[in-house]
Design a protein around this motif. Sequence first.
Motif, PDB file in Angstrom:
ATOM      1  N   THR A 157      -5.785  -6.513   6.090  1.00  0.00           N
ATOM      2  CA  THR A 157      -6.019  -5.499   5.068  1.00  0.00           C
ATOM      3  C   THR A 157      -7.091  -4.532   5.557  1.00  0.00           C
ATOM      4  O   THR A 157      -7.706  -4.756   6.605  1.00  0.00           O
ATOM      5  N   GLY A 213      -2.778  -6.457   0.959  1.00  0.00           N
ATOM      6  CA  GLY A 213      -1.818  -7.172   1.790  1.00  0.00           C
ATOM      7  C   GLY A 213      -0.399  -6.637   1.745  1.00  0.00           C
ATOM      8  O   GLY A 213       0.245  -6.459   2.784  1.00  0.00           O
ATOM      9  N   ARG A 214       0.127  -6.382   0.548  1.00  0.00           N
ATOM     10  CA  ARG A 214       1.510  -5.896   0.449  1.00  0.00           C
ATOM     11  C   ARG A 214       1.688  -4.519   1.080  1.00  0.00           C
ATOM     12  O   ARG A 214       2.675  -4.268   1.769  1.00  0.00           O
ATOM     13  N   LEU A 215       0.754  -3.622   0.813  1.00  0.00           N
ATOM     14  CA  LEU A 215       0.852  -2.294   1.410  1.00  0.00           C
ATOM     15  C   LEU A 215       0.695  -2.377   2.923  1.00  0.00           C
ATOM     16  O   LEU A 215       1.409  -1.690   3.664  1.00  0.00           O
ATOM     17  N   GLU A 234       1.625  -4.798   4.813  1.00  0.00           N
ATOM     18  CA  GLU A 234       2.919  -5.272   5.333  1.00  0.00           C
ATOM     19  C   GLU A 234       3.930  -4.135   5.402  1.00  0.00           C
ATOM     20  O   GLU A 234       4.673  -4.019   6.386  1.00  0.00           O
ATOM     21  N   ARG A 235       3.972  -3.307   4.368  1.00  0.00           N
ATOM     22  CA  ARG A 235       4.896  -2.161   4.368  1.00  0.00           C
ATOM     23  C   ARG A 235       4.575  -1.204   5.503  1.00  0.00           C
ATOM     24  O   ARG A 235       5.487  -0.695   6.178  1.00  0.00           O
ATOM     25  N   GLY A 272      -6.526  -9.478  -6.467  1.00  0.00           N
ATOM     26  CA  GLY A 272      -5.779  -8.301  -6.014  1.00  0.00           C
ATOM     27  C   GLY A 272      -5.259  -7.471  -7.177  1.00  0.00           C
ATOM     28  O   GLY A 272      -4.572  -7.984  -8.046  1.00  0.00           O
ATOM     29  N   ARG A 328      -3.334  -3.975  -7.347  1.00  0.00           N
ATOM     30  CA  ARG A 328      -2.759  -2.924  -6.510  1.00  0.00           C
ATOM     31  C   ARG A 328      -2.299  -1.671  -7.249  1.00  0.00           C
ATOM     32  O   ARG A 328      -1.885  -0.706  -6.605  1.00  0.00           O
ATOM     33  N   SER A 329      -2.342  -1.696  -8.598  1.00  0.00           N
ATOM     34  CA  SER A 329      -1.858  -0.535  -9.348  1.00  0.00           C
ATOM     35  C   SER A 329      -2.452  -0.546 -10.753  1.00  0.00           C
ATOM     36  O   SER A 329      -2.928  -1.583 -11.223  1.00  0.00           O
TER      37      SER A 329
END
Length: 178
Positions: free
Chosen positions: A19, A53-55, A57-58, A152, A154-155
Amino acid sequence: MHLAHTPAPAWPGWSDAGTLVMPLAAPPPVRPLTLDGLRLQPKRELHVTLIGGRLAERLRASLRDPYLTAAVRTLYEAHDWHFATTGEYRLLRKPARRDDGRFGATHSVIALLTMPAMAAFHHGLGRLLGTQLPLPPPHVTLYVEGRAQGIGVRSPSALRGYAVRAIAPHELDAGAPA
């Protein structure tokens, strides 16, 4: 709790978890916090997560290094990462894998921030991906329960979904045993 602003550090690089976090010079709280029957522990270190983490990965699925790191670093360094605390605090709850391996409720106490660079930075990341990204609410996790890394956010919709309640600033002082 007062988070003193210091200029953003030079490019912090990717964390061990992959991250991007901006470390803060402010020390974490010293004592645990008891709030609504929960015993929350001070976060070990304070930071603002810029890419979770998710972003991450994208981004890694779409762009390869060294281009990815160079592009993200350029975006990071193009912005003034000045921030201010809003004086708003939230107690959050999220079902997740706890540090003890069980699945269950985890909790965090966060301080919301104003950080104008966050929107421009995420707009730039969205351009790299060819999409519009949700803007993560700028915040610092102060206390955690069940999961040392926090939960986390994220939005804005995630923040609304995890929010248990607003916390008055005096509750942070009153809930910390001497």
